[in-house]
Design an enzyme around this catalytic site. Structure first.
Site, PDB file in Angstrom:
ATOM      1  N   GLU A  12       3.199  -8.077  -8.572  1.00 43.87           N
ATOM      2  CA  GLU A  12       3.846  -6.607  -8.744  1.00 43.87           C
ATOM      3  C   GLU A  12       5.257  -7.092  -9.145  1.00 43.87           C
ATOM      4  O   GLU A  12       6.147  -6.136  -8.786  1.00 43.87           O
ATOM      5  CB  GLU A  12       3.570  -5.794  -7.684  1.00 43.87           C
ATOM      6  CG  GLU A  12       2.022  -5.539  -7.697  1.00 43.87           C
ATOM      7  CD  GLU A  12       2.048  -4.267  -6.624  1.00 43.87           C
ATOM      8  OE1 GLU A  12       2.629  -3.913  -5.851  1.00 43.87           O
ATOM      9  OE2 GLU A  12       0.831  -4.099  -6.190  1.00 43.87           O
ATOM     10  N   ASP A  60      -7.946  -2.624  -1.485  1.00 47.46           N
ATOM     11  CA  ASP A  60      -6.599  -2.930  -1.407  1.00 47.46           C
ATOM     12  C   ASP A  60      -6.235  -3.991  -0.300  1.00 47.46           C
ATOM     13  O   ASP A  60      -6.865  -4.480   0.346  1.00 47.46           O
ATOM     14  CB  ASP A  60      -5.891  -1.508  -1.291  1.00 47.46           C
ATOM     15  CG  ASP A  60      -4.409  -1.421  -1.724  1.00 47.46           C
ATOM     16  OD1 ASP A  60      -3.982  -2.561  -2.179  1.00 47.46           O
ATOM     17  OD2 ASP A  60      -3.961  -0.298  -1.598  1.00 47.46           O
ATOM     18  N   GLU A 100      -4.942  -3.167 -10.110  1.00 46.08           N
ATOM     19  CA  GLU A 100      -3.417  -2.957 -10.286  1.00 46.08           C
ATOM     20  C   GLU A 100      -2.729  -4.223 -10.785  1.00 46.08           C
ATOM     21  O   GLU A 100      -2.766  -4.334 -11.963  1.00 46.08           O
ATOM     22  CB  GLU A 100      -3.081  -2.570  -8.799  1.00 46.08           C
ATOM     23  CG  GLU A 100      -1.599  -2.072  -8.601  1.00 46.08           C
ATOM     24  CD  GLU A 100      -1.130  -1.696  -7.233  1.00 46.08           C
ATOM     25  OE1 GLU A 100      -0.360  -0.914  -6.841  1.00 46.08           O
ATOM     26  OE2 GLU A 100      -1.856  -2.485  -6.273  1.00 46.08           O
ATOM     27  N   GLU A 108       4.250   3.813  -7.748  1.00 47.39           N
ATOM     28  CA  GLU A 108       4.452   3.983  -6.359  1.00 47.39           C
ATOM     29  C   GLU A 108       5.891   3.301  -6.004  1.00 47.39           C
ATOM     30  O   GLU A 108       6.482   3.679  -4.988  1.00 47.39           O
ATOM     31  CB  GLU A 108       3.578   3.250  -5.641  1.00 47.39           C
ATOM     32  CG  GLU A 108       3.083   1.902  -5.913  1.00 47.39           C
ATOM     33  CD  GLU A 108       2.245   1.307  -5.194  1.00 47.39           C
ATOM     34  OE1 GLU A 108       1.496   1.809  -4.070  1.00 47.39           O
ATOM     35  OE2 GLU A 108       1.766   0.002  -5.141  1.00 47.39           O
TER      36      GLU A 108
END
Length: 657
Positions: A172, A410, A459, A465
């Site tokens: 990310e 997750d 993701e 977020e």
């Protein structure tokens, strides 16, 4: 004439392969050519329209016996084939019918392996195929990418965690544009990495068909070279403490994989684009992946969902206490039913994170499931990867009993061989139970969604977020993702937060999450980003106050018959047109630069279309939530001019009349 030219190319390639040590294969249109040879090492280089774009680069494997594939070796035989076929995607991210047209050179070596090179009109890929009788242990793979000149790259460098080695990452990061020679050998990024030479084409490096093998990262070199690096196999692990435990590797082996001796390894992929706008619609990674392993996929149902995580269920204008409770989830179900969503998410907190059978006492699952069934709304369930793995069969049985056909899992944050196998094991088990799955804290799909179509999205992206705790997720980041991260598969960004701000106004406030950029910029993400399971991450209480806007959001498809990138430049702006049946959906986003875009409707069919337009309001530069929503009529070759505010965008829905 084209057939004669193609025949001539094939004759030339055949003679080259038979008579010299340098083998060649070109793309069907002849623009991209690869040359491969064996000296002391296996080497290849790539040309585009006669210009060198990949300088001589090494490819090799080192086995546990200390032998490289390239040592004491020779070419035994070669073969060349042309393939022209169609792939019908059961979950079409970009298009329903995918043209799969390439030339493939197979090089068989004296040692028991071969290399396949596939050359498309939009890229190059190679892979090793081994033919050993017994299992093998791979200590290292050599995958080098040498570039002429002094290019730059959108390089998502990994920021090492304090509690683990650098191979633990949520995938990310941002994609800053950096000169390649400024990236040190100890800096590492995951793929895709988009390389930007002084002149086009741009070249994206990634991989496809990752199976029983670790994922590939890239190291810098303080020069114009990127080098593949793969995580060593985990020998020992420890479980972290806290509310979201995960397994961290404390000891690694001296090898990257133990695997079958007779198998195909992941494709090393070079996506080649003469224009930036060719990148976001490129589907070469999907084409290269292994076909579906799950049989009939008609039970897979893409759609739109809500999620409460980002806003912390901070609802208002209600007559009940909000939170992780039955009343709040029934409210979400009512919202989904009213505005055209197909499902809601029950995110972390509906159960004990370590026990999926220990349900939050404030939740009555039977009541929620019955209420959702009456309203025709599906329920999605969050799980912790560590817990799902331990309780897999019993948990999936329980989800089936509840009628749950989609789960998220997750906090994985790895892609070594053991973890890659976890993905496949979970996806197969879910498919056996006719359950779709989305991985969070996960590497991009890299074609896995073709092999397991029930892995409907992932993701592996810095999305909405992050606005909860940082200011990193900006319009320039948003308009970089389609040219970088999205090349390796769909992404779960979870857009459409209703509190929209300028760069100076932005703050991190729990439960009152903001996004940088305009409301129209947020809406455009539903057309710009590939995601068959789009998730609205904003506050439904705010959305209730703007019914016309929310109805537009709820009406949008999530899978597409065709995708056409009308215009764009990586990191600056994009204009994406998606077709669904006779209708079209166009989304555009810009960075912090205001710009004017003339949208010409030359891509639509003849006839009249009702155009519903959402565009930046006249004051959007100061008040980013300002937008104009209006209807008009358009026909083929009409033009509409849009002014995009800084961080702005627009969205157009065209419905054929």
């Amino acid at each position: 004439m084209k057939k004669l030219l193609l025949a001539a190319i094939f004759v030339s390639l055949f003679i080259s392969a038979r008579c010299t040590d340098t083998l060649s294969v070109c793309s069907p249109n002849g623009n991209i050519c690869v040359k491969i040879w064996l000296q002391k090492n296996l080497v290849y280089k790539v040309y585009h329209k006669g210009n060198l774009i990949i300088a001589p680069s090494l490819m090799d494997m080192l086995l546990s016996n200390g032998k490289n594939f390239s040592v004491n070796n020779s070419i035994k035989s070669t073969s060349l084939k042309r393939t022209a076929q169609q792939i019908i995607s059961p979950v079409p991210e970009k298009r329903k019918i995918i043209q799969d047209v390439y030339n493939e050179l197979s090089i068989q070596f004296k040692q028991p392996y071969k290399i396949l090179f596939r050359v498309y009109d939009d890229g190059v890929a190679y892979r090793f195929v081994t033919q050993f009788k017994d299992s093998i242990t791979i200590q290292k793979e050599v995958a080098e990418f040498h570039f002429p000149g002094s290019p730059a790259a959108f390089f998502p460098g990994i920021h090492k965690r304090d509690d683990a080695d650098i191979f633990h990452t949520s995938f990310e990061e941002q994609y800053p544009l950096r000169k390649l020679d400024s990236i040190a050998p100890d800096e590492m990024a995951y793929t895709p990495v988009l390389v930007v030479p002084a002149t086009n084409p741009k070249i994206a490096i990634t991989e496809s068909d990752l199976d029983d093998y670790p994922g590939m990262f890239l190291n810098g070199s303080n020069g114009a070279v990127l080098k593949g690096v793969l995580a060593k196999y985990p020998l020992e692990e420890k479980l972290t403490e806290g509310g979201y435990p995960q397994a961290l590797v404390t000891k690694r082996a001296d090898y990257i994989a133990k695997t079958k001796g007779s198998r195909s390894f992941p494709w090393r992929v070079l996506i080649i684009a003469e224009e930036d706008k060719q990148l976001p619609s490129n589907d070469i990674v999907y084409r290269l992946a292994a076909p579906s392993k799950i049989g009939d996929a008609s039970w897979i149902k893409p759609g739109k969902s809500t999620d409460e995580w980002t806003i912390n269920i901070n609802l208002f204008n209600v007559n009940f206490k909000t939170g992780i409770n039955t009343a709040s989830y029934k409210y979400y179900i009512d919202f989904a039913k009213r505005f055209g969503f197909t499902r809601i998410m029950m995110d972390a907190g509906w159960s004990d994170n370590l026990d999926l059978f220990k349900i939050n006492p404030d939740i009555n699952m039977d009541s929620i499931i019955q209420y959702a069934h009456e309203k025709g709304i599906k329920i999605n369930m969050w799980t912790l990867a560590y817990t799902l793995d331990r309780q897999l069969d019993s948990a999936l049985d329980r989800f089936n009993k509840w009628g749950v056909d989609f789960i998220m899992t997750d906090f994985i944050d790895r892609d070594d061989q053991k973890t890659v196998n976890f993905y496949a094991r979970i996806a197969k088990a879910c498919a056996d139970h006719k359950i779709m799955i989305m991985y969070h804290g996960a590497y991009p799909q890299k074609g896995f969604n073709r092999t397991y179509p029930n892995n409907i999205t992932r993701e592996g992206v810095q999305g909405s977020e992050y606005n909860m705790w940082s200011n990193k997720t900006t319009p320039p980041h948003d308009v970089t993702l389609p040219y970088t991260r999205m090349l390796a598969g769909s992404l779960d960004y979870e857009p459409l937060v209703f509190n929209n701000t300028t760069q100076k106004q932005f703050r991190n406030i729990e439960g009152m999450v903001m996004t940088q950029g305009t409301r129209s910029h947020q809406l455009a993400m539903f057309a710009v980003y590939d995601n068959p399971m789009q998730i609205f991450g904003g506050n439904p209480s705010q959305a209730w106050l703007e019914p016309a806007f929310t109805e537009l959001m709820g009406s949008l498809p999530t899978t597409w018959d065709e995708t056409n990138i009308i215009d764009g430049k990586a990191g600056e702006y994009i204009v994406t047109a998606r077709q669904k049946g006779a209708d079209w959906y166009i989304g555009s986003m810009t960075d912090w630069s205001a710009r004017d875009i003339n949208l010409k409707f030359d891509f639509i069919a003849e006839g009249n279309y009702k155009a519903t337009i959402c565009k930046d309001g006249v004051n959007a530069e100061r008040y980013a939530a300002d937008y104009i929503l209006a209807d008009t009529m358009v026909k083929k070759n009409d033009t509409i001019q849009f002014h995009l505010a800084p961080g702005g965008g627009f969205f157009v829905r065209l419905v054929k009349q």
